[in-house]
Write a protein that holds these residues in place. Sequence first.
Motif, short mmCIF file in Angstrom:
data_model
loop_
_atom_site.label_atom_id
_atom_site.label_comp_id
_atom_site.label_asym_id
_atom_site.label_seq_id
_atom_site.Cartn_x
_atom_site.Cartn_y
_atom_site.Cartn_z
N UNK A 1 36.27 38.64 39.29
CA UNK A 1 35.71 39.78 38.58
C UNK A 1 36.78 40.88 38.48
N UNK A 2 37.18 41.21 37.27
CA UNK A 2 38.25 42.18 37.05
C UNK A 2 37.78 43.60 37.39
N UNK A 3 38.68 44.37 37.99
CA UNK A 3 38.34 45.73 38.38
C UNK A 3 37.99 46.62 37.19
N UNK A 4 37.22 47.65 37.46
CA UNK A 4 36.91 48.65 36.44
C UNK A 4 37.80 49.88 36.58
N UNK A 5 38.73 49.82 37.54
CA UNK A 5 39.61 50.97 37.79
C UNK A 5 40.94 50.46 38.34
N UNK A 6 41.72 49.86 37.49
CA UNK A 6 42.96 49.20 37.91
C UNK A 6 43.88 50.16 38.67
N UNK A 7 44.32 49.68 39.83
CA UNK A 7 45.25 50.45 40.63
C UNK A 7 44.61 51.41 41.61
N UNK A 8 43.32 51.65 41.50
CA UNK A 8 42.65 52.57 42.42
C UNK A 8 42.59 51.96 43.82
N UNK A 9 42.78 52.73 44.87
CA UNK A 9 42.72 52.20 46.23
C UNK A 9 41.42 51.44 46.49
N UNK A 10 41.55 50.22 46.96
CA UNK A 10 40.39 49.38 47.23
C UNK A 10 39.86 48.64 46.02
N UNK A 11 40.37 48.98 44.83
CA UNK A 11 39.91 48.34 43.59
C UNK A 11 41.11 47.94 42.73
N UNK A 12 42.23 47.63 43.37
CA UNK A 12 43.49 47.47 42.66
C UNK A 12 43.44 46.48 41.50
N UNK A 13 42.88 45.30 41.73
CA UNK A 13 42.83 44.28 40.67
C UNK A 13 41.45 43.66 40.48
N UNK A 14 40.69 43.52 41.58
CA UNK A 14 39.43 42.79 41.51
C UNK A 14 38.33 43.49 42.29
N UNK A 15 37.09 43.15 41.93
CA UNK A 15 35.91 43.69 42.59
C UNK A 15 35.09 42.55 43.21
N UNK A 16 34.37 42.82 44.29
CA UNK A 16 33.49 41.79 44.85
C UNK A 16 32.46 41.33 43.82
#
Length: 349
Positions: free
Chosen positions: A173-188
């Motif tokens: 699942x691709x992140x909704x906030x690329x590069x953000x701490x804890x959400x760098x590339x993917x989301x649970x």
Amino acid sequence: MFTRRTLSKLLAALPLAPATALSQGRPPLSRIAFGSCANQSMAQPIWEAILAYRPDLFIFARDNVYGDFSTPDGENLKRAYDAARTIPGYARLRETVSHLAIWDDHDYGLNDGGVEFTHKARSKELFLEFWNVPAADVRRQREGLYEARIIGPEGMRVHVILLDVRWFRSPLRITDQRGAPGKERYLPDPDPSKTMLGPEQWAWLAEELRRPAEIRLIVSSTQVLAEGHGWERWGNFPLEKQKLVDTIRTSGAKGVVFLSGDRHIGALYRETPADLYPLYEATSSGLNMVYWAAKEAGPNRLGALYAAANFGVVEIDWWERRLLLALRDEGGSVRRSVEIPFDTLGIAT
């Protein structure tokens, strides 16, 4: 009494027994080294420290070359393997030290790739060729590259389980906030249809964990226990991570320790699931690929990240009944370590 040099020669000379055998005639393992992320286009001085350490067994834990490709012939991956063959320390370790190997994304062929990779059959062919896998090996007959070995006499058995977290793994699942701490590339992703291992490998793992052994090293190319970052990890599929813990618990397997790589950093982790002994993980990465600027939360990390070239070690003292997980640097010095009594891992007397 075996000297360290004699033991290494014996282990290098004899083929490792399949998981269906107990390798009763072999000395017990006491020094295991592992590492990941070795870019064949860059210098690899760390092999000298690894060879000087004199491991009984070395585990190539992932990204043993960097050969991403997008053509059916896999030519870029083939060139990467050809280059790796010419690296003196790499070649000397393969020739003189008993070893096992599993892939990850960059020797699978697609960055962060999984089941969707079109050319995975070609990358498997090249893997089997480079690692001199015998024609009768079960990995040539089934999907993926997962395998296991039990090494050592009864009472001193080490069960090495190498998981394939690429061949069957569902898309992330691709992140909704690329590069953000804890959400760098993917989301649970809580989707119950998503899988890390696929049904066949899950069934195989459950069976493996019921085999008799004292210590079990589960090798996963991506991190299992690590929390607090949004890169690849088992936490991308929280239901699958829970299934892994449940499978260990249900099997009754004791002495489970995780070994991983991927991150271009080294770190140690501990987590204590409900109704189970503490689980430990050593992440060793990379042999020459390093994320110098690494900074992330580590709620279950033991100490700080180690953001320099490193290799991991597992030292087993069968008589003092303790296990040491450690990260060693390019010169062979210990940089991070944790000592774990057998009793902590539920290993019987």
